[in-house]
Motif scaffolding. Sequence first.
Motif, PDB file in Angstrom:
ATOM      1  N   HIS A 138       0.855  -1.263  -0.040  1.00 10.87           N
ATOM      2  CA  HIS A 138       0.049   0.084   0.100  1.00 10.87           C
ATOM      3  C   HIS A 138       0.764   1.198  -0.076  1.00 10.87           C
TER       4      HIS A 138
ATOM      5  N   ASP B 108      -0.929   6.922   0.682  1.00 12.75           N
ATOM      6  CA  ASP B 108      -1.936   8.047   0.321  1.00 12.75           C
ATOM      7  C   ASP B 108      -3.136   7.928   1.046  1.00 12.75           C
ATOM      8  N   TYR B 109      -3.784   6.456   1.197  1.00 15.38           N
ATOM      9  CA  TYR B 109      -4.999   6.469   1.921  1.00 15.38           C
ATOM     10  C   TYR B 109      -4.768   6.885   3.203  1.00 15.38           C
TER      11      TYR B 109
ATOM     12  N   ASN C  54      -7.868   3.969  -2.935  1.00 16.76           N
ATOM     13  CA  ASN C  54      -7.412   4.531  -1.550  1.00 16.76           C
ATOM     14  C   ASN C  54      -8.507   4.926  -0.695  1.00 16.76           C
TER      15      ASN C  54
END
Length: 390
Positions: free
Chosen positions: A191, A194-195, A285
């Motif tokens: 991952h 950004d999320y 995201n």
Amino acid sequence: MAKRYRIILQYSYNDGWIAGSYYILNLIEALKLLPDSEKPQITLLYNSKDGIELVEKIAYPYLTFKFEKSAYSSIAIRVVNKAFRTVFKTNLFDPRPKNSDTDLVFPAHYYYHLDLLNNKKKLFWIPDFQEHFLPQFFTQEEVDGRKAHQQKLVDMPAQIVFSSQSAQSDFFNLYPKAKNKTFVMQFAVNHSADYLRIDIDRLCEKFNLPEKYFFCANQFWAHKNHITLLKAIALLKKNGNPIVVAFSGKQSDYRNPGFFEELQNFVLQNNIQDNVRFLGFIDRNDQLALMKHSQAVVQPSLFEGWSTVVEDVKAMNQSLILSDIPVHREQISRNVDFFEPENAAQLAEILENYKPKSEISDYKTNITKFGETFRNILEQIKGFEYEKKT
């Protein structure tokens, strides 16, 4: 300097089976973590520009792109090849690349690569054998096609990678005479951060979610068993303990076109509209942020190969509520509660007054292991050529 392995990876961005797209993206991310001298040279074959920006974003240092508009898209050529194979056991037209210096094609497809005599380093991937155990969720044509494909791989015999020990065991139970060289490669996810930068309050406002909610991130396919979760929601509401569950995922299935409508009807008939949010296929995201901030992620599947959702949740050290199936037990043992796959009452009991788990681990080791396993497979099959039966 040791030889840099040269591999062909096939990539197709398909939101109908997004896990397959993520698989290749995550593999490239994992290979990027290998020491520089062990990173293979990758040629990425793609037939659509959809999702290519996701590959570019990884910035893998030894990657080239090759656009391939397969001649198999031509119905006439497919018909001619099928007839030719019936008699001569090979294709007349073969548009695939003929790279004699390639060490591996992955994931290979028998209908493209069976006859590439100048490149016998092929690795096939079988995610699972769901069609053998839950054939009711497939068309008969699809069941027959998958079984025929598997039998061809047994007859070759091909090199095959599985995503779980469970799938590998299923293979040898289903094909006890198989002499295939097989591997298990348990994939991991990567991952971006950004999320984590998403404002969760705004996101919940966008999707009309309360502060506390559960999340289910599965495509709307019958074997994903959404109905058991909906029944648990209905039981809780009936008993005065309402909860909210958000569901993400593509809301169509060519094998069962009326499935999502059946779920919607169940929601209406049981008056749980206020407890259910069907979000559709949402931004990746956004999905990860909602998973991260949920009370727990619920996965009620009847069958899995190696679940991307479970890996997503493991990567963020989040809590999981899982159906008790063998591959789920193989995949995770911390921050998790299990329930009998079709036992809505047991699931409801877990959801009621749920307390999230909080055990922390370093998931990067999983990603590193994914890349190292692929490298080790490359080393094991170096020079291995399977024989074509005559």
